[in-house]
Design a protein around this motif. Sequence first.
Motif, mmCIF file in Angstrom:
data_model
loop_
_atom_site.group_PDB
_atom_site.id
_atom_site.type_symbol
_atom_site.label_atom_id
_atom_site.label_comp_id
_atom_site.label_asym_id
_atom_site.label_seq_id
_atom_site.Cartn_x
_atom_site.Cartn_y
_atom_site.Cartn_z
ATOM 1 N N LYS A 32 0.834 -1.209 0.000
ATOM 2 C CA LYS A 32 0.000 0.000 0.000
ATOM 3 C C LYS A 32 0.869 1.259 0.000
ATOM 4 N N GLU A 33 1.912 1.270 0.817
ATOM 5 C CA GLU A 33 2.780 2.442 0.931
ATOM 6 C C GLU A 33 3.612 2.676 -0.334
ATOM 7 N N THR A 34 3.913 1.604 -1.067
ATOM 8 C CA THR A 34 4.688 1.755 -2.302
ATOM 9 C C THR A 34 3.801 1.928 -3.525
ATOM 10 N N GLY A 35 2.525 1.590 -3.377
ATOM 11 C CA GLY A 35 1.621 1.668 -4.520
ATOM 12 C C GLY A 35 1.746 0.479 -5.456
ATOM 13 N N LEU A 36 2.382 -0.580 -5.012
ATOM 14 C CA LEU A 36 2.550 -1.782 -5.825
ATOM 15 C C LEU A 36 1.430 -2.776 -5.539
ATOM 16 N N THR A 37 1.123 -3.580 -6.536
ATOM 17 C CA THR A 37 0.144 -4.658 -6.364
ATOM 18 C C THR A 37 0.869 -5.999 -6.443
ATOM 19 N N GLN A 38 0.181 -7.047 -6.002
ATOM 20 C CA GLN A 38 0.753 -8.399 -6.062
ATOM 21 C C GLN A 38 1.083 -8.763 -7.507
ATOM 22 N N LEU A 116 20.190 0.637 13.723
ATOM 23 C CA LEU A 116 19.635 1.864 14.292
ATOM 24 C C LEU A 116 20.391 3.110 13.864
ATOM 25 N N PHE A 117 21.717 3.047 13.870
ATOM 26 C CA PHE A 117 22.519 4.251 13.641
ATOM 27 C C PHE A 117 23.097 4.365 12.234
ATOM 28 N N PHE A 118 22.896 3.349 11.380
ATOM 29 C CA PHE A 118 23.415 3.418 10.023
ATOM 30 C C PHE A 118 22.298 3.182 8.999
ATOM 31 N N ALA A 119 21.651 2.014 9.065
ATOM 32 C CA ALA A 119 20.616 1.696 8.080
ATOM 33 C C ALA A 119 19.397 2.601 8.225
ATOM 34 N N PHE A 120 18.898 2.764 9.446
ATOM 35 C CA PHE A 120 17.705 3.601 9.652
ATOM 36 C C PHE A 120 17.901 5.030 9.150
ATOM 37 N N PRO A 121 18.995 5.717 9.497
ATOM 38 C CA PRO A 121 19.156 7.077 8.972
ATOM 39 C C PRO A 121 19.227 7.128 7.446
ATOM 40 N N MET A 122 19.896 6.160 6.816
ATOM 41 C CA MET A 122 19.965 6.176 5.348
ATOM 42 C C MET A 122 18.589 5.954 4.726
ATOM 43 N N ILE A 123 17.857 5.007 5.272
ATOM 44 C CA ILE A 123 16.506 4.738 4.753
ATOM 45 C C ILE A 123 15.608 5.946 4.984
ATOM 46 N N ALA A 124 15.718 6.550 6.166
ATOM 47 C CA ALA A 124 14.889 7.725 6.487
ATOM 48 C C ALA A 124 15.219 8.897 5.571
ATOM 49 N N ILE A 125 16.487 9.143 5.309
ATOM 50 C CA ILE A 125 16.867 10.242 4.416
ATOM 51 C C ILE A 125 16.297 10.015 3.024
ATOM 52 N N ASN A 126 16.479 8.804 2.490
ATOM 53 C CA ASN A 126 15.906 8.507 1.171
ATOM 54 C C ASN A 126 14.392 8.646 1.188
ATOM 55 N N LEU A 128 12.498 10.450 3.130
ATOM 56 C CA LEU A 128 12.079 11.851 3.229
ATOM 57 C C LEU A 128 12.147 12.545 1.872
ATOM 58 N N PHE A 129 13.232 12.343 1.144
ATOM 59 C CA PHE A 129 13.361 12.972 -0.170
ATOM 60 C C PHE A 129 12.393 12.376 -1.187
ATOM 61 N N GLU A 130 12.068 11.101 -1.046
ATOM 62 C CA GLU A 130 11.125 10.447 -1.954
ATOM 63 C C GLU A 130 9.676 10.676 -1.538
ATOM 64 N N ARG A 131 9.501 11.409 -0.441
ATOM 65 C CA ARG A 131 8.162 11.724 0.091
ATOM 66 C C ARG A 131 7.406 10.461 0.499
ATOM 67 N N LYS A 132 8.150 9.508 1.058
ATOM 68 C CA LYS A 132 7.539 8.273 1.543
ATOM 69 C C LYS A 132 7.030 8.489 2.962
ATOM 70 N N SER A 133 6.110 7.642 3.366
ATOM 71 C CA SER A 133 5.526 7.744 4.704
ATOM 72 C C SER A 133 6.476 7.167 5.751
ATOM 73 N N TRP A 134 6.203 7.507 7.004
ATOM 74 C CA TRP A 134 6.987 6.941 8.097
ATOM 75 C C TRP A 134 6.726 5.448 8.219
ATOM 76 N N LYS A 135 5.535 4.994 7.840
ATOM 77 C CA LYS A 135 5.265 3.547 7.846
ATOM 78 C C LYS A 135 6.255 2.842 6.922
ATOM 79 N N TYR A 136 6.407 3.380 5.723
ATOM 80 C CA TYR A 136 7.344 2.832 4.741
ATOM 81 C C TYR A 136 8.764 2.801 5.324
ATOM 82 N N ILE A 137 9.179 3.907 5.904
ATOM 83 C CA ILE A 137 10.525 4.026 6.471
ATOM 84 C C ILE A 137 10.728 3.015 7.593
ATOM 85 N N PHE A 138 9.772 2.918 8.504
ATOM 86 C CA PHE A 138 9.923 2.008 9.643
ATOM 87 C C PHE A 138 9.847 0.537 9.230
#
Length: 159
Positions: A32-38, A116-126, A128-138
Amino acid sequence: MNFISPVVAAFTTLLVGFVWYHPKVFGAVWMKETGLTQEELQKGNMLKIFGLTFIFSIFIGMIMQSLTIHQMGALGMVGGPTITSIKPSFAAFMADYGMAFRTAKHGALHGFMTGLFFAFPMIAINGLFERKSWKYIFIHAGFWTVSLMIIGAIVCAWV
């Protein structure tokens, strides 16, 4: 460097991903967060996707050895594992501490910190710029944190 443990640990991302992104776990929310279907997901080249995922996961396992096994830093201080004349002080150090913190628990801790300190920040930065939701990021950050914990446990404890 152990070349077998990163290969074995590389299966982690595939196994955790199979569970994590299953529609009954986080898969439905992720789609749902990516807009992809099965149907769209099934159109992909699975051999390429899973093959490259496995290869990239081997790379991750190799770097996780450096992050979890502190003795690799000691080897680096004397010129690496191919050095021919090791001083008695280094040999004594390795005799005393060569297996210190070589446990699955220690590797999992470093995997958690890497997530927590490497993967999460990189995913969160991407995200944020891609305008993804926090659900997607988490969802992605959680996947990588769990995967890195298991990879860290495997590569650190493998002797």
